[in-house]
Design an enzyme around this catalytic site. Sequence first.
Site, PDB file in Angstrom:
ATOM      1  N   SER A  94       0.753  -1.002  -0.095  1.00 36.71           N
ATOM      2  CA  SER A  94       0.118   0.018   0.040  1.00 36.71           C
ATOM      3  C   SER A  94       0.870   1.463   0.004  1.00 36.71           C
ATOM      4  CB  SER A  94      -0.993   0.011   0.983  1.00 36.71           C
ATOM      5  OG  SER A  94      -1.858   0.921   1.074  1.00 36.71           O
ATOM      6  N   ASP A 111      10.660   5.004  -9.855  1.00 34.91           N
ATOM      7  CA  ASP A 111      10.152   5.450 -11.206  1.00 34.91           C
ATOM      8  C   ASP A 111      10.677   7.000 -11.492  1.00 34.91           C
ATOM      9  OD1 ASP A 111       9.044   3.266 -11.480  1.00 34.91           O
ATOM     10  OD2 ASP A 111       6.766   4.045 -11.743  1.00 34.91           O
ATOM     11  N   LYS A 147      -0.615  -4.191  -3.274  1.00 42.47           N
ATOM     12  CA  LYS A 147      -2.038  -3.756  -3.099  1.00 42.47           C
ATOM     13  C   LYS A 147      -1.912  -2.525  -3.532  1.00 42.47           C
ATOM     14  CE  LYS A 147      -5.120  -2.213   0.818  1.00 42.47           C
ATOM     15  NZ  LYS A 147      -5.171  -0.899  -0.088  1.00 42.47           N
TER      16      LYS A 147
END
Length: 395
Positions: free
Chosen positions: A293, A304, A318
Site C-alpha cells: 500500500s 520511477d 496492494k
Amino acid sequence: MRSEPMTFFLNTLKISILVCVISFAPAWAESKAAAQVSIAEVLANIQHFYVDDIDAKKLNQHAIESIFKQLDPHSEFLDQNELEALFNVANGRYTGLGIEVEQREEHIVIVAAVENSPAHTAGLIKGDILLKVNGTSVINQTIKHVSQLINQKQQPQVTLTIARSGHLDPLFFEVERKKIDLKSVRGSINNQGVAYLRIINFNNHTLYDVAKELAHLSQIVAGDINGLIIDLRDNPGGILDSAIEISDLFLESGVIVSTKGRFAEANQEYYAQEGDVLNGAPIIVMINEGSASAAEILAGALQDNHRAQLVGTRSYGKGSVQSLIPLGDGQTALKLTTAKYYTPSGRSIEGTGILPDFPVLQRESEHYAAGDSDSFVNAKVHDLQLEKAWQLLEK
C-alpha cells in the site's frame, strides 16, 4: 447531502436467502422492478410479515455482510467501535495485541507483529497461522470475527493457538491487550554519514517523525547525510497523504502517484514540489513481500523518478485506495475501494507488486534486522538485504 470521503490506504483485510416465487412478470418489468427495490424495503417487509420474530439488528447485519461479500476484501461496513479504532491507528495509537493479519483462504495469517507491542514481546512472528482464539476455532472465519473474539473477553489476557512452520504441534501464547503507541520511524547513522531509516507504518505523524529523525541524524554527524537506506520491509501501509508527503521530501519534481476511479474526485495526480532534503544524496529502499500500500507508493515514486534503487524481494501488490464515507448516523461509515493507484510510469501494482532493482532473498535461517540500529551501525546481524544496500551506497 453527500458525505465527503476521507481517503486512506488500509492494509488490514476485514472485511441464505430462501426464495419463493409468488408470481412472474415480463423480463423487462422484472429488471426495472429489481433496479427500484431498496434493501431497506426488503428488510422492512421481512420484519413485518415473516412468520417468526426476527432480530432486526441481526438481520440488518447479515444483509450488510452479504452486500460486502460481492465487493473486494478491502471494502467493509465499520461500526462505531471499528471506526474509532481506525482513527486511533491513523493517529498512531490503539488498544490491542499489535498484530497485522491477512486472510489466506480458510486461514488468518500474521503478516507482522508491531514492534514493541504485546504480540512482539510474546514472540509472535510473521507467518504464524491463527488456529484458535481463547479456545474457539477461527479456521474459515473472517478477520472481523477474529477481531471480535479477541476483544469480547473482559480480561485483557488473550490465549492464541498458533500453527508455525517447523513445529508439528500447535503453540500457545498468552498475550495481553494494551494501549500501544505506534512509533512509525526509527533511525541511525554511521561515521561515514550514511543513515538508516526504518518506516514502520504511515500514520498522521509519520511525515513529522521522518523529518525530525533526519534532522537528528544530521546533527549527530554535524554535517550532511551522505546516503540513506529506507527500510520499508513488512510495512503494511497507512494513509495516502503521508506516503505522498514523505515521497516529496526526496523529490525535486515529477509525479509521485496518480489515482483513477469512477467518481471525479477519485481521479488525481500528485506532484512533487521543489526541494530535496538530502540534496541529491543517494537512496536505497528495501522492500519485501510485507511492504504494501503506502509503502509501495513511496518505493514506486522513488524508483520511477530514478531517485532510489530498490533492494529485496517483490512487494505485496496492494494497488487500491480505500475511502471512508460517513453514514447518516454520524457513528458508522463505509470503507470502500474507490480508486486504483498508479506509479509515476503508469504501473498498476495491484496483485503484482513492485520488483526490486536488486533482488535479494532473505533466507529464513538468517536473522532479519528489522530496523535494529545496532545491527546497522555495528554489523552485528547478518542481514543480506541490508548488506546489499550498504554495498550499493559504498560504490
